[in-house]
Design an enzyme around this catalytic site. Structure first.
Site, PDB file in Angstrom:
ATOM      1  N   ASP A 191       5.125   8.706   0.726  1.00 10.26           N
ATOM      2  CA  ASP A 191       4.701   8.202  -0.580  1.00 10.26           C
ATOM      3  C   ASP A 191       5.516   8.601  -1.812  1.00 10.26           C
ATOM      4  O   ASP A 191       6.207   7.784  -2.433  1.00 10.26           O
ATOM      5  CB  ASP A 191       3.221   8.555  -0.808  1.00 10.26           C
ATOM      6  CG  ASP A 191       2.857  10.010  -0.441  1.00 10.26           C
ATOM      7  OD1 ASP A 191       3.761  10.789  -0.149  1.00 10.26           O
ATOM      8  OD2 ASP A 191       1.648  10.337  -0.465  1.00 10.26           O
ATOM      9  N   GLU A 247      -5.524   8.581  -6.184  1.00 12.09           N
ATOM     10  CA  GLU A 247      -4.527   7.496  -6.266  1.00 12.09           C
ATOM     11  C   GLU A 247      -5.068   6.204  -6.881  1.00 12.09           C
ATOM     12  O   GLU A 247      -4.371   5.528  -7.641  1.00 12.09           O
ATOM     13  CB  GLU A 247      -3.927   7.219  -4.877  1.00 12.09           C
ATOM     14  CG  GLU A 247      -3.011   8.320  -4.357  1.00 12.09           C
ATOM     15  CD  GLU A 247      -3.764   9.536  -3.828  1.00 12.09           C
ATOM     16  OE1 GLU A 247      -4.981   9.420  -3.578  1.00 12.09           O
ATOM     17  OE2 GLU A 247      -3.143  10.605  -3.689  1.00 12.09           O
TER      18      GLU A 247
HETATM   19  C1  DMJ Z   1      -1.479  14.976  -4.537  1.00 11.38           C
HETATM   20  O1  DMJ Z   1      -1.304  16.324  -4.246  1.00 11.38           O
HETATM   21  C2  DMJ Z   1      -0.183  14.350  -4.898  1.00 11.38           C
HETATM   22  O2  DMJ Z   1      -0.467  13.176  -5.570  1.00 11.38           O
HETATM   23  C3  DMJ Z   1       0.684  14.063  -3.703  1.00 11.38           C
HETATM   24  O3  DMJ Z   1       1.846  13.372  -4.031  1.00 11.38           O
HETATM   25  C4  DMJ Z   1      -0.052  13.302  -2.634  1.00 11.38           C
HETATM   26  N1  DMJ Z   1      -1.417  13.176  -2.892  1.00 11.38           N
HETATM   27  C5  DMJ Z   1      -2.159  14.297  -3.380  1.00 11.38           C
HETATM   28  C6  DMJ Z   1      -3.549  13.873  -3.779  1.00 11.38           C
HETATM   29  O4  DMJ Z   1      -4.116  12.923  -2.960  1.00 11.38           O
END
Ligand code: DMJ
Length: 566
Positions: free
Chosen positions: A303, A465
């Site tokens: 992601d 998100e």
């Molecule tokens: C967070 O720690 C950050 O956004 C990370 O990039 C992935 N997602 C978690 C929260 O869901």
């Protein structure tokens, strides 16, 4: 007659008519002795004010902006023009939620990594630096909770970031995005130099991660020993989501080593062989810098790598064209290979995962992937890609329905879709690394209504998100529907996850079992991201404007560079 007498005639009271030429100091002394009590008081007050102005100017020279920037906003001015009538009340409700979560953490877990919000116990599972406190700093500031912010800062400046609890191997990426990111943004908000010093202490403590033959970082660091923990591979989100933070550290300290070290990683990954232009399998071999295996995903482990391609371009004032190219290649690849439509709800689009060869598709959509619509909307604005905004709207619809269509109106970790040949992921497959799709039973009415079906993991762990995307979509389109969706999600969070001391992850979003479903966990990103994005969703769009700030992947706003790098 003496020479003196020719210059100084005397008045009848004996005072000279023409004062002798005195220095500034002499003249002030002279005035002081001749002044009465009131005069002396006025004089002292004036002198004090002058000293304060000079001290403030000197402090700004050392600490603060050198470019005429008025400084960060400290609060939304009372009476600020709201976008809609309900904004103020909704924002206040979110602020109350933050006060509640912070209050419980403060009472039962202050300085610890996490509060367990049901048992009111605490843990140090991230090494004991107090990650919830650090992650929450800038949210407190943004919400105008300045007393709480000051108390948290007094604690954090006493933390020794060169040590962790015994035998702990610090996760490099997590502590960069949460601790380094949190301290940098708290510094930029308060201009309290001690926070920058602490950020640098964290940044330095984690730098050994880069001590590898290629410069691709190891995933864990033994901070106490001052060295990384050797490993063969690292996932691309861990290796490629630290650049913004290290760039910012270079900008603020003036030391280019942080920027240069982090940049080397991107250069290597840019050159690595890919199965499809712009798409990166998640596992990186540390000794060769090649992408070796694993799925291609915009969800967990992939992601934020894609997210930072865009955000570094924005942060560099659009100067780093390498990032624009890489971002556009990735989005074009994603659109070509990974986006599908639900067969039951034609409004519902999703981004699935691919295997490492970019040929087999898995129709699973993760909550983690719901940052994508926000990224696409931001990118469409910066790079003039209007079709990306349309896709962003379609994906946001799906992300909202993942909440809206469960019994609690909370979202599970992921949902699953079937393709036209009635194939998809068997509900028993917890982790979809097996890309052979299986035949499914006939769709239930519920599945047809929802457009998707649920897998075995139905927990909601207070993730941010979807509300992140809602905030960006609202700011880019001005469509108030996104606020209403955010408000509905907030109400579900209040209803199902609130405990007497804070908020807790929820076990099964389709169960209305209430407190029996609370799993006694509150990740720091709930305070850092979820509540912050909700608060900003209901705030005037120029408060922490997307034109001035770029949010790191843990929602810590960084001021966009004033002058682009050479
Ligand atoms: C967070 O720690 C950050 O956004 C990370 O990039 C992935 N997602 C978690 C929260 O869901």
């Amino acid at each position: 007659m003496s020479a003196k007498a020719t210059i100084h005639s005397e008045r009848s009271d004996g005072e000279p008519l023409l004062a002798p030429r005195l220095t500034l100091g002499g003249r002030l002394r002279d005035r002081w002795y001749r002044a009465d009590r009131t005069g002396r008081a006025v004089f002292s007050l004036f002198a004090l004010m002058m000293c304060a102005i000079i001290a403030a100017r000197m402090a700004l020279e050392v600490l603060g902006p050198h470019d005429g920037w008025p400084g960060p906003p400290t609060t939304i001015p009372p009476g600020a023009k709201e976008d809609t009538a309900s904004d103020g009340a909704r924002r206040e409700a979110v602020r109350e939620a933050m006060k509640h979560a912070w209050g419980g953490y403060r009472q039962y877990a202050f300085g610890k990594d996490e509060l367990h919000p049901v048992s009111n116990k605490s843990n140090n599972k991230w090494g004991g630096w107090g990650v919830t406190l650090i992650d929450a700093l800038d949210t407190l500031h943004i919400m105008g909770l300045h007393e709480e912010f000051r108390e948290a800062v007094s604690h954090v400046v006493g933390v020794n970031f060169t040590r962790t609890k015994d035998d702990f191997n610090t996760p490099f990426f997590e502590m960069v995005i949460r601790s380094l990111g949190g301290l940098l943004s708290a510094y930029e908000m308060s201009l309290d130099r001690r926070l920058l010093d602490k950020a640098q202490e964290v940044g330095d403590a984690l730098m050994p991660a880069f001590n590898t033959s290629t410069g691709i970082p190891y995933p864990r660091v033994d901070v106490n020993a001052g060295r990384a923990v050797p490993a063969d591979r690292v996932c691309i989100a861990e290796a490629g989501t630290v650049q913004l933070e290290y760039w910012k550290l270079s900008e603020l300290t003036g030391d280019p080593v942080y920027h240069d070290t982090a940049q080397r990683v991107v250069d290597i990954l840019d050159r690595a062989r890919k199965p499809y232009k712009g798409l990166y399998p998640i596992w990186v071999d540390i000794s060769s810098g090649e992408l070796v295996s694993g799925q291609i995903t915009f969800g967990g482990m992939g992601d934020s790598w894609y997210e930072y391609l865009l955000k570094q371009y924005i942060y560099s004032r659009r100067a780093e064209d390498q990032y624009r190219r890489m971002y556009e290649e990735s989005i074009d690849g994603m659109r070509a290979k990974m986006v599908r439509q639900s067969i039951y709800d034609p409004n519902m689009y999703y981004v699935g995962d691919l295997d490492a060869t970019a040929t087999k598709f898995s129709p699973r959509f993760q909550h983690l992937t719901c940052f994508v619509p926000g990224m696409l909307a931001l990118g469409s604005r910066v790079l003039d890609r209007p079709a990306d905004l349309e896709l962003a709207k379609q994906l946001t619809y799906t992300c909202f329905q993942m909440y809206n269509r469960t019994r609690t109106q909370l979202s599970p970790e992921y949902v699953q879709f079937r393709d036209v040949s009635d194939r998809g992921i068997a509900p028993s497959q917890e982790n979809t690394t097996d890309f052979e799709l299986v035949g499914l039973n006939a769709a239930s009415d519920r599945e047809k209504d929802d457009g998707f079906y649920l897998g075995p993991n139905r927990s909601y762990i207070l993730r941010p998100e979807t509300v992140e995307s809602l905030m960006i979509l609202y700011r880019v389109t001005g469509d108030g529907t996104y606020k209403d969706w955010g408000w509905q999600i907030f109400r579900a969070i209040e209803r199902w996850t609130k405990t007497p001391s804070a908020y807790s992850a929820y076990g099964d979003v389709n169960s209305i079992g209430g407190s029996a479903e609370l799993t006694d966990s509150m990740e720091s990103f709930f305070l850092a991201e979820t509540l912050k994005y909700l608060y900003l969703l209901f705030s005037p769009a120029d408060y922490y404007s997307l034109d001035e700030y770029v949010f790191n992947t843990e929602a810590h706003p960084f001021r966009i560079m004033r002058t682009p790098p050479p």
